[in-house]
Design an enzyme around this catalytic site. Structure first.
Site, PDB file in Angstrom:
ATOM      1  N   HIS A  19     -52.252 -36.846 -16.687  1.00 39.88           N
ATOM      2  CA  HIS A  19     -51.045 -36.586 -15.712  1.00 39.88           C
ATOM      3  C   HIS A  19     -51.156 -35.046 -15.319  1.00 39.88           C
ATOM      4  CE1 HIS A  19     -46.875 -38.018 -15.043  1.00 39.88           C
ATOM      5  NE2 HIS A  19     -46.683 -36.872 -14.657  1.00 39.88           N
ATOM      6  N   HIS A  21     -50.126 -33.023 -11.694  1.00 38.65           N
ATOM      7  CA  HIS A  21     -50.088 -32.932  -9.969  1.00 38.65           C
ATOM      8  C   HIS A  21     -50.700 -31.607  -9.540  1.00 38.65           C
ATOM      9  CE1 HIS A  21     -46.739 -35.931  -9.990  1.00 38.65           C
ATOM     10  NE2 HIS A  21     -46.560 -35.597 -11.362  1.00 38.65           N
ATOM     11  N   HIS A 199     -44.681 -43.234 -12.341  1.00 33.46           N
ATOM     12  CA  HIS A 199     -43.620 -42.616 -12.960  1.00 33.46           C
ATOM     13  C   HIS A 199     -42.395 -43.447 -13.364  1.00 33.46           C
ATOM     14  CE1 HIS A 199     -46.367 -39.366 -11.773  1.00 33.46           C
ATOM     15  NE2 HIS A 199     -45.385 -38.242 -11.924  1.00 33.46           N
ATOM     16  N   GLU A 202     -38.269 -40.944 -16.668  1.00 33.56           N
ATOM     17  CA  GLU A 202     -38.103 -39.481 -16.922  1.00 33.56           C
ATOM     18  C   GLU A 202     -36.592 -39.454 -16.636  1.00 33.56           C
ATOM     19  OE1 GLU A 202     -39.828 -35.398 -15.111  1.00 33.56           O
ATOM     20  OE2 GLU A 202     -40.127 -37.272 -14.141  1.00 33.56           O
ATOM     21  N   ASP A 280     -48.200 -31.846 -16.689  1.00 34.16           N
ATOM     22  CA  ASP A 280     -47.726 -32.414 -15.503  1.00 34.16           C
ATOM     23  C   ASP A 280     -47.484 -31.436 -14.280  1.00 34.16           C
ATOM     24  OD1 ASP A 280     -45.611 -34.073 -13.845  1.00 34.16           O
ATOM     25  OD2 ASP A 280     -43.825 -33.304 -15.101  1.00 34.16           O
ATOM     26  N   ASP A 281     -46.720 -30.019 -14.268  1.00 35.24           N
ATOM     27  CA  ASP A 281     -46.878 -29.281 -13.285  1.00 35.24           C
ATOM     28  C   ASP A 281     -46.975 -27.880 -14.017  1.00 35.24           C
ATOM     29  OD1 ASP A 281     -46.269 -30.864 -10.497  1.00 35.24           O
ATOM     30  OD2 ASP A 281     -44.614 -31.331 -12.439  1.00 35.24           O
TER      31      ASP A 281
END
Length: 336
Positions: A19, A21, A199, A202, A280-281
């Site tokens: 996962h 981005h 997604h 969250e 994630d980021d």
């Protein structure tokens, strides 16, 4: 290697990340440099220390898109790919599945997307050769861009599905629309034999996970951690073998949980849910895969055998072909 020793090297543990981005993994210095080259002023994207600056998740989405706005050409994305994979490899990642959005790469035009994809893949192939990190792409539609644009994104995915583009998913604002609005796009991707992730769980709570499972039928859920608020749902995830792409550092930085020690990843794991660990980021959340592992070790006492289990789960859940999995399995065994 013992993780109980002071100064344990968490970067030395071979890792699989499911996962990530692509644009969200761009180092701030890379984006600042690209903006300077193009003479584009995006100073408001950064704080005084040069980090990405945002107030909450919805502001984060705006900053993310502002930072992405300087990425204009396939060459920009090739350079981005190299920068991202250098960071991942330095943290011990041997395999990564990166989320790519044709929305940002050619405006969802299939021909333009092919050019971007060619540049990204060339850079990824070079990184595999030079750094030993294997990459595969998952095309994601952007939820808050709406279902019509998602159909265009799904067409880009279907037209380039194969040994490198291996999956399709949805990201963005969970509060925009309903999963069922995107069922057509997921059906298109499924017909193209792409594996599916979505997604959910969250910001939308456990019901968003149920909605995604029922409307989109993904094999994996991105985040999914709010399922812990509904133990019946947790048991369903465990029974059906749905894999969660858990990003603890992201969840803590965005304020979903106060700290890693109170993150539900361990409770989900103990209840039989298949969990993996991702960033994630990462630069937005001041994390790396090595930092994620270190935080989980200190919060829950996870040792080498737990991280090995996490990576076996990720390997089983990866969307790549069996030959790639076999090669990665050997690397995990050699490094164990």
């Amino acid at each position: 290697m013992s993780l109980t020793q002071e100064g344990a090297d968490f970067a030395a543990i071979p890792k699989l990340e499911l996962h990530l981005h692509h644009e969200g993994a761009a180092p701030p210095a890379f984006i600042r440099g690209l903006a300077s080259e193009k003479k584009v002023n995006i100073d408001k994207v950064f704080d005084e220390r040069g980090h990405y600056a945002y107030d909450d998740f919805w502001h984060f989405l705006q900053v993310y898109e502002a930072a992405t706005s300087v990425l204009k050409t396939p060459e920009d994305y090739a350079r981005l790919t190299t920068a991202v994979l250098e960071e991942s490899a330095a943290s011990g990642v041997i395999y990564t599945e990166t989320f790519l959005s044709p929305d940002f790469c050619g405006g969802r035009d299939v021909g333009a997307w092919r050019e971007y994809l060619h540049a990204i893949r060339e850079a990824a192939d070079a990184a595999e050769r030079d750094m030993g990190i294997v990459t595969r792409g998952i095309i994601t539609c952007i939820r808050h861009f709406g279902p019509d644009k998602a159909k265009e994104t799904a067409l880009c995915a279907a037209e380039t599905a194969g040994d490198w583009i291996v999956g399709f998913g949805i990201a963005g604002d969970e509060k925009a629309g309903k999963p069922r609005d995107f069922a057509y796009s997921f059906d298109m991707a499924r017909e193209a034999e792409l594996a599916l992730t979505a997604h959910a769980g969250e910001w939308g709570g456990p019901q968003s996970v149920r909605d995604a499972l029922e409307a989109l039928r993904p094999a994996r859920i991105g985040h999914g951690v709010r399922a812990i608020e509904d133990l019946e749902l947790v048991d369903r995830l465990a029974e059906e073998g749905v894999v969660l792409e858990v990003c603890p550092g992201s969840n803590v930085t965005l304020g979903i949980y106060p700290d890693v020690a109170r993150h539900p990843i361990e409770m989900l794991r103990e209840r039989g849910v298949k969990v993996t660990v991702s960033t994630d980021d990462p630069p937005f959340f001041h994390t790396t895969m090595a930092k994620e592992y270190e935080a989980l070790h200190h919060a829950f006492g996870w040792e080498e055998e737990v991280f090995a289990q996490i990576n076996r789960t990720a390997l089983d859940a990866a969307f790549c072909d069996q030959a790639t999995k076999d090669t990665l399995a050997k690397r995990l065994e050699i490094s164990a």
